[in-house]
Scaffold this active site. Sequence first.
Site, PDB file in Angstrom:
ATOM      1  N   GLN A 186      30.077  41.362  20.739  1.00  0.00           N
ATOM      2  CA  GLN A 186      31.284  42.074  20.594  1.00  0.00           C
ATOM      3  C   GLN A 186      32.308  41.031  20.015  1.00  0.00           C
ATOM      4  OE1 GLN A 186      31.978  42.493  24.910  1.00  0.00           O
ATOM      5  NE2 GLN A 186      31.550  40.294  25.228  1.00  0.00           N
TER       6      GLN A 186
ATOM      7  N   ASP B 140      30.882  43.190  38.376  1.00  0.00           N
ATOM      8  CA  ASP B 140      32.152  43.103  37.508  1.00  0.00           C
ATOM      9  C   ASP B 140      32.043  43.583  36.102  1.00  0.00           C
ATOM     10  OD1 ASP B 140      34.768  42.581  36.643  1.00  0.00           O
ATOM     11  OD2 ASP B 140      34.589  40.438  36.639  1.00  0.00           O
TER      12      ASP B 140
ATOM     13  N   ASP C 279      20.781  41.436  30.030  1.00  0.00           N
ATOM     14  CA  ASP C 279      21.199  42.844  30.168  1.00  0.00           C
ATOM     15  C   ASP C 279      21.069  42.851  31.726  1.00  0.00           C
ATOM     16  OD1 ASP C 279      21.840  45.779  29.630  1.00  0.00           O
ATOM     17  OD2 ASP C 279      20.141  45.978  30.745  1.00  0.00           O
ATOM     18  N   ALA C 280      22.154  43.257  32.437  1.00  0.00           N
ATOM     19  CA  ALA C 280      22.239  43.260  33.747  1.00  0.00           C
ATOM     20  C   ALA C 280      21.248  44.058  34.485  1.00  0.00           C
ATOM     21  CB  ALA C 280      23.806  43.543  34.495  1.00  0.00           C
TER      22      ALA C 280
END
Length: 544
Positions: A275, A402, A383-384
């Site tokens: 990002q 979060d 990646d969660a």
Amino acid sequence: MIEAHAPAPPGAPPSWRGPARLPVRPGTGRFLVLACVFVCAACGLVYELELVALASYLMGDSVTQASVVLSVMVFAMGIGSLAAKRLRRFAAAGFGALEATLALVGGCSAMALYAVFAWTGAWGGLWADGPRVLLVAFSLAIGLLIGAEVPLLMELIQRIRRQDAGGAVADLFAADYVGALVGGLAFPFLLLPFLGQLTSSLLTGAVNVVAGAALVLGLFRRDLTCRARCLLLVANVTVLGVLATAAVLVDDFERASRQAVYGDDVRVAVRTGVQEIVLTGGAGGRPLDLYLDGRLRVGGREERRYHEALVHPAMNGPHARVLILGGGDGLAAREALAHPGVRRVDVVDLDPGLVRLARTDPALSGLNGHAYRDPRVHVTAADAFQWLREASAATYDVVVADLPDPGITASTKLYSQEFFGLARRALAPGGRLVVHAGPVATRPRVFWTVEATLRAAVLRTAPYRVDGRATGFTAGPDRITDVTRAPRDWGFVLAAVARPSLLLDPHARPLRTLTQAALTADARAAEVTRVTGERASTLVHPRY
């Protein structure tokens, strides 16, 4: 040897004067035409992907933006193919003019779209929809031009050697589809990471105009009059000059447009592999703001209100092992470390670049209390969702989600029943899970869908909200100028296997913004907005 044209059937349009007079052998000429088809197809798909990527970044909701771009472009391609029938008698000149126009429009499309967003997006009113209107306009224009390519190229390839229509179409489409494959793979793996969105679109336009000019002026120049060759040469050189000038000025353009979006106080702007990260303020007494892909994720004036409300209600109870999903800025970890008895905090964030910035930037590391210097904090770049699938069961006393707003397409899976089921599996007996669920007052349906999804994952819930300026709630950058529409709260859901109690840990350090009385009142305020009948969101049926 070039075969003679077959006689035209009755009623057919008049054929060309005869076979093309080529400077090379027909077999070589045919190969060059197919090579041009390959290059043009690759460029066309890059234009398409550029529009989808930039629109998703600027306006959010990648599914909607991709659907708009693809549907409008495919429709326009059909119209362009029909319109190109009138140019078949002038296929060489028409194709040359077409490629020059396509290179200019496609190459400059990303820069124009970003310019409209940056300089008019905050004006409000009709101007707020300017990027969307321009997205449709570019999709329509590029689709018309791409659609007109195929009939003209078909005419050119038949001018070299007449063959049956089926064979010509097969050769043409084979080169077209292979080129589309190369363009589709080059964009995410080469162009975007190494050149960025603006420069890659400009470079693609340059390749496009060179390929078109080389084919027409090199191979079919004898089909053009002297005046047509001169006009086409001037047009192509002009387009190349425009694209080259824009490429030279692209860094200055990005800085100016970034200031238009974020203000004059931009201090850090970096693009990681995940990002774009922008930091504004954080020096001279100015509050620090953190933007991720244009979305305000941390507002220095309000971040403590948000993070205290997110973390501390979940810490009442056993909290030796804490898992934070997202939170690479280190602010949730700061709040968790404020509780005595915390032995380990695992932070799982997709972007190691954000974590690195949170460690090293003086303003951001100061804001998070230098949490990453604490030996109890352990960071994993992953990646969660995938990380939870591989995590050990019954490990964590507290799980803090979060994460970005569920309304952002990339985050939808992180608010699914499957994801919450994995988080529930990671909870130790008596453990709690807390989820940031977006603003309550302005988007109650989304908030209560999150709550319903948690209940579908066999968890009991305690929803609550706190007043404040919401961070990361929008599907695009936080540029709302109408204060009556701007969300002024955050919504959270505390969940556990047994019904959780909304109580603060009496042993934690004193909080600056949150009290037990305020938390109880916030839970009542959230309950007033309850929307009944919402169904759980799943991976195969997202409902946000």
